[in-house]
Design a protein around this motif. Structure first.
Motif, PDB file in Angstrom:
ATOM      1  N   THR A  95      -0.688 -18.308   4.635  1.00 35.51           N
ATOM      2  CA  THR A  95       0.440 -17.477   3.958  1.00 35.51           C
ATOM      3  C   THR A  95      -0.144 -16.890   2.814  1.00 35.51           C
ATOM      4  O   THR A  95      -0.498 -17.533   1.692  1.00 35.51           O
ATOM      5  N   PRO A  96      -0.336 -15.448   2.741  1.00 33.58           N
ATOM      6  CA  PRO A  96      -0.929 -14.701   1.604  1.00 33.58           C
ATOM      7  C   PRO A  96      -0.235 -14.817   0.256  1.00 33.58           C
ATOM      8  O   PRO A  96       1.166 -15.240   0.486  1.00 33.58           O
ATOM      9  N   ASN A  97      -0.573 -14.395  -0.809  1.00 32.46           N
ATOM     10  CA  ASN A  97       0.175 -14.212  -1.914  1.00 32.46           C
ATOM     11  C   ASN A  97       0.880 -12.820  -1.709  1.00 32.46           C
ATOM     12  O   ASN A  97       0.566 -11.807  -2.395  1.00 32.46           O
ATOM     13  N   ILE A  98       2.024 -13.026  -0.958  1.00 28.37           N
ATOM     14  CA  ILE A  98       2.920 -11.990  -0.607  1.00 28.37           C
ATOM     15  C   ILE A  98       3.352 -10.943  -1.926  1.00 28.37           C
ATOM     16  O   ILE A  98       3.140 -10.069  -2.056  1.00 28.37           O
ATOM     17  N   SER A  99       4.182 -11.862  -2.682  1.00 30.80           N
ATOM     18  CA  SER A  99       4.627 -11.077  -4.049  1.00 30.80           C
ATOM     19  C   SER A  99       3.549 -10.434  -4.983  1.00 30.80           C
ATOM     20  O   SER A  99       3.695  -9.574  -5.258  1.00 30.80           O
ATOM     21  N   GLY A 100       2.312 -11.176  -4.766  1.00 31.34           N
ATOM     22  CA  GLY A 100       1.207 -10.777  -5.723  1.00 31.34           C
ATOM     23  C   GLY A 100       0.577  -9.502  -5.304  1.00 31.34           C
ATOM     24  O   GLY A 100       0.370  -8.517  -5.714  1.00 31.34           O
ATOM     25  N   VAL A 101       0.350  -9.526  -3.679  1.00 36.78           N
ATOM     26  CA  VAL A 101       0.125  -8.282  -3.124  1.00 36.78           C
ATOM     27  C   VAL A 101       1.096  -6.924  -3.586  1.00 36.78           C
ATOM     28  O   VAL A 101       0.628  -5.754  -3.655  1.00 36.78           O
ATOM     29  N   ILE A 102       2.389  -7.428  -3.011  1.00 36.72           N
ATOM     30  CA  ILE A 102       3.474  -6.107  -3.467  1.00 36.72           C
ATOM     31  C   ILE A 102       3.522  -5.891  -5.093  1.00 36.72           C
ATOM     32  O   ILE A 102       3.346  -4.535  -5.199  1.00 36.72           O
ATOM     33  N   GLY A 103       3.159  -6.643  -5.987  1.00 31.55           N
ATOM     34  CA  GLY A 103       2.899  -6.330  -7.194  1.00 31.55           C
ATOM     35  C   GLY A 103       1.531  -5.545  -7.518  1.00 31.55           C
ATOM     36  O   GLY A 103       1.888  -4.607  -8.192  1.00 31.55           O
ATOM     37  N   PHE A 104       0.768  -5.795  -6.722  1.00 32.84           N
ATOM     38  CA  PHE A 104      -0.473  -5.196  -6.751  1.00 32.84           C
ATOM     39  C   PHE A 104      -0.344  -3.496  -6.543  1.00 32.84           C
ATOM     40  O   PHE A 104      -0.818  -3.010  -7.305  1.00 32.84           O
ATOM     41  N   ALA A 105       0.329  -3.457  -5.540  1.00 36.44           N
ATOM     42  CA  ALA A 105       0.702  -2.065  -5.051  1.00 36.44           C
ATOM     43  C   ALA A 105       1.314  -1.340  -6.029  1.00 36.44           C
ATOM     44  O   ALA A 105       0.939  -0.290  -6.449  1.00 36.44           O
ATOM     45  N   ALA A 106       2.266  -1.903  -6.649  1.00 38.53           N
ATOM     46  CA  ALA A 106       3.197  -1.373  -7.671  1.00 38.53           C
ATOM     47  C   ALA A 106       2.397  -0.931  -8.941  1.00 38.53           C
ATOM     48  O   ALA A 106       2.400   0.029  -9.444  1.00 38.53           O
ATOM     49  N   ALA A 107       1.111  -1.862  -9.234  1.00 37.85           N
ATOM     50  CA  ALA A 107       0.342  -1.725 -10.255  1.00 37.85           C
ATOM     51  C   ALA A 107      -0.506  -0.338 -10.079  1.00 37.85           C
ATOM     52  O   ALA A 107      -0.754   0.473 -10.995  1.00 37.85           O
ATOM     53  N   ILE A 108      -0.878  -0.221  -8.823  1.00 43.03           N
ATOM     54  CA  ILE A 108      -1.756   0.966  -8.523  1.00 43.03           C
ATOM     55  C   ILE A 108      -0.942   2.249  -8.342  1.00 43.03           C
ATOM     56  O   ILE A 108      -1.320   3.170  -8.901  1.00 43.03           O
ATOM     57  N   ASN A 109       0.128   1.989  -7.862  1.00 43.65           N
ATOM     58  CA  ASN A 109       1.222   3.302  -7.853  1.00 43.65           C
ATOM     59  C   ASN A 109       1.290   3.772  -9.543  1.00 43.65           C
ATOM     60  O   ASN A 109       1.637   4.908  -9.986  1.00 43.65           O
ATOM     61  N   TYR A 110       1.440   2.573 -10.248  1.00 45.52           N
ATOM     62  CA  TYR A 110       1.674   2.928 -11.848  1.00 45.52           C
ATOM     63  C   TYR A 110       0.556   3.728 -12.387  1.00 45.52           C
ATOM     64  O   TYR A 110       0.933   4.750 -13.113  1.00 45.52           O
ATOM     65  N   MET A 111      -0.698   3.166 -11.910  1.00 52.69           N
ATOM     66  CA  MET A 111      -1.845   3.726 -12.533  1.00 52.69           C
ATOM     67  C   MET A 111      -2.160   5.216 -12.029  1.00 52.69           C
ATOM     68  O   MET A 111      -2.286   6.265 -12.635  1.00 52.69           O
ATOM     69  N   ASP A 112      -1.816   5.299 -10.603  1.00 47.12           N
ATOM     70  CA  ASP A 112      -1.826   6.576  -9.909  1.00 47.12           C
ATOM     71  C   ASP A 112      -1.078   7.832 -10.483  1.00 47.12           C
ATOM     72  O   ASP A 112      -1.313   9.003 -10.269  1.00 47.12           O
ATOM     73  N   GLN A 113       0.167   7.522 -11.057  1.00 45.16           N
ATOM     74  CA  GLN A 113       1.072   8.487 -11.656  1.00 45.16           C
ATOM     75  C   GLN A 113       0.120   9.072 -12.824  1.00 45.16           C
ATOM     76  O   GLN A 113       0.588  10.251 -13.098  1.00 45.16           O
ATOM     77  N   PHE A 114      -0.680   8.565 -13.402  1.00 43.34           N
ATOM     78  CA  PHE A 114      -1.416   9.092 -14.436  1.00 43.34           C
ATOM     79  C   PHE A 114      -2.739   9.574 -13.975  1.00 43.34           C
ATOM     80  O   PHE A 114      -3.152  10.759 -14.318  1.00 43.34           O
TER      81      PHE A 114
END
Lengths: 414, 138
Positions: free
Chosen positions: A285-304
């Motif tokens: 079982t992967p780090n599901i919440s971590g991966v979802i949080g990772f995508a949120a972080a990428i989206n956060y950076m990509d807005q700038f």
């Protein structure tokens, strides 16, 4: 990348700071100044919410369930792969493999190549400023297989002497594994030059991007390396997750070294057929919440946009470097006016530990020590350095306060 | 003086600083500066305390029935802490050294040095002093 090409983009740091709740903390009664981003960055509310929402509303195991929650969790997890693939401009999202982080990714690459490409007595090229994580797996392999590590030396300004690489290469050389950005010095490795050498000699190129992914735009299609690895937690995401990117040919060629549930098509006691694509390398079982949080972080950076982030941080680096250079007792390492957001320095006749301990009393978080680069420390002939490293939310005002307090600390330690 | 009495003396000495951490650390730095240097012959690999970001050497010996410590560190704040530990523990019997709880560290507001972070070696230093005391008393 030069700052003048990026003049048109400007970050609103004041608004950005409001996204990071931890920046409201007081340390020893002083407002927190967080200059230890090279170790891990702080997390915006958007990432914290993504992780928290996942556990509050979606938590379920992925890929096998028939029920709604499992389907939603799987969709969120696989969507994260797409978001990250798009951010790094990767052709197929299957080339993004989720791991526990940079160290895990490097171990997977090393173990996979050890079982396929590497033969007894082979040689691997590393640089003088590698993080221990990009030394130890190769060293372990070399010790067990009569292999050898060849090290790219430093120039006088602590940049890598790329002209020396050709002399390190023999018919036994198979791999160059190298940091995109030095975690201690912030210097950027010229991957274009290294890639030409790697292609010419048919060498596999592995890039440790732990310290570049947080700071600059990376186009993996254009970069065209064999392996590229980084961690989420240094890029505003959660700890315990990261990626291993591999070029298309390796996706089917790299042997599975961590077999387990989820990596297979069919299993019998006699024989197993492994899955295609990323799942082949994602056991358990992967780090599901971590991966979802990772995508949120990428989206956060990509807005700038990464160019705006790079420009902002480069301005901070140049500002801090010039202010530090004005202090006579300060010795700067890896000085450059085009580098990632990391500065290493020492104060003459003082130990980095003392400076770091006293700065903490003023609420300033810096890192002191060898930064997991002991071979580099030996080359610089120092027990350690003081490292300050910036992120999207840091400001020149914070640097001014840091400089003022650093002067005070130097005075106290005199 | 007993260990407890020395501890109380240090607590009193630090009390004048109150919440003034700068004063407290300046005093600690002074204590470090005044500790002096360890004989070169004692600065050997075996005497290095593992777990400190700065190198700390501890030499322990037995004189009459008491354990005598001498030490040095590359970092001046660590050296200040070392100076305090030597002042409290050196010259006492192994039994006294092993049994002391070193409550003064908390009382003078330097408890942060007892945290388990790898950068910080005070805990290792205390453990090593007690271990040496046990070994030398045998």
């Amino acid at each position: 990348m030069l700052v003048k090409e990026l003049k048109h983009i400007e970050l609103n740091t004041e608004a950005i700071r409001k996204d990071f709740p931890i920046l409201n903390r007081k340390i020893n009664g002083m407002p927190l100044i967080y200059f230890d981003n090279g170790a891990t960055s702080q997390k915006p509310q958007q990432v914290i919410d993504a992780v928290s929402n996942y556990y509050s509303n979606t938590n379920s195991n992925i890929h096998r369930g028939v029920h709604t929650l499992s389907r939603e969790a799987t969709e969120a997890f696989e969507n994260a792969r797409k978001v990250i693939a798009k951010h790094f401009n990767v052709k197929s999202d299957q080339q993004i493999i989720f791991t526990a982080g940079t160290t895990d990714s490097l171990n997977m690459v090393c173990n996979g190549l050890a079982r396929s490409v590497l033969k007894q007595g082979d040689e691997i090229i590393l640089s003088s400023y590698e993080h221990h994580s990009n030394i130890l797996p190769w060293q372990l392999w070399a010790q067990e297989n009569k292999g050898q590590l060849k090290v790219i030396p430093l120039n006088a300004d602590q940049s890598l002497d790329l002209n020396a690489i050709e002399n390190l290469i023999s018919e036994k050389t198979k791999i160059i594994s190298i940091a995109h950005v030095s975690n201690t010095l912030g210097l950027i490795t010229d991957l274009d030059k290294i890639k030409i050498i790697a292609k010419k000699h048919n060498l596999i190129l592995v890039v440790d991007a732990a310290q570049s992914a947080p700071h600059m735009a990376v186009d993996l299609e254009k970069l065209d390396v064999d392996f590229y690895v980084c961690s989420a937690h240094k890029i505003y995401g959660p700890t315990g997750t990261g990626i291993l990117y591999m070029s298309e040919k390796w996706l089917s060629k790299l042997p599975v070294t961590k077999p387990g549930g989820g990596t297979i098509k069919t299993v019998s006691f006699e024989k197993t057929e492994y899955a295609d694509g990323a799942l082949r390398f994602e056991p358990g079982t992967p780090n599901i919440s971590g991966v979802i949080g990772f995508a949120a972080a990428i989206n956060y950076m990509d807005q700038f946009g990464m160019d705006a982030i790079y420009k902002h941080e480069l301005e901070l680096v140049n500002y801090a470097q010039s202010k530090l250079a004005e202090i006579p007792q300060v010795m700067l390492y890896g000085k450059s006016n085009d580098k990632a957001a990391v500065i290493s320095f020492n104060v003459k006749n003082t130990h980095p530990f003392d400076v770091g301990t006293l700065l903490d009393k003023y609420g300033i978080a810096v890192r002191t020590g060898h930064h997991c680069t002991q071979p580099l420390m030996n080359l610089l002939c120092v027990p350690g350095t003081i490292r300050i490293s910036f992120a999207i939310y840091n400001t020149k005002t914070e640097i001014d306060f840091f400089i003022e307090k650093l002067k005070k600390v130097i005075d106290m330690l005199k | 003086m007993s260990i407890k009495e020395i501890e109380n003396e240090i607590v009193e000495e630090f009390e004048i600083f109150g919440d003034d951490w700068e004063g407290k650390y300046e005093h600690l730095i002074d204590l470090g500066k005044n500790l002096g240097t360890l004989k070169e012959e004692y600065k050997i690999e075996n005497n290095i305390i593992q777990g400190c970001q700065s190198r700390v050497w501890l030499h322990s010996e037995k004189k009459d029935n008491n354990i005598i410590f001498s030490a040095e560190s590359e970092a001046i704040i660590t050296k200040g802490m070392v100076a305090l530990m030597i002042r409290v523990l050196s010259g006492h019997t192994a039994k006294e050294i092993i049994e002391t709880k070193l409550e003064f560290i908390d009382k003078i507001g330097l408890k942060e040095h007892l945290s388990p972070t790898r950068a910080n070696g005070l805990v290792s230093m205390i453990n090593r002093m007690k271990m040496d005391a046990i070994t030398l008393s045998k």
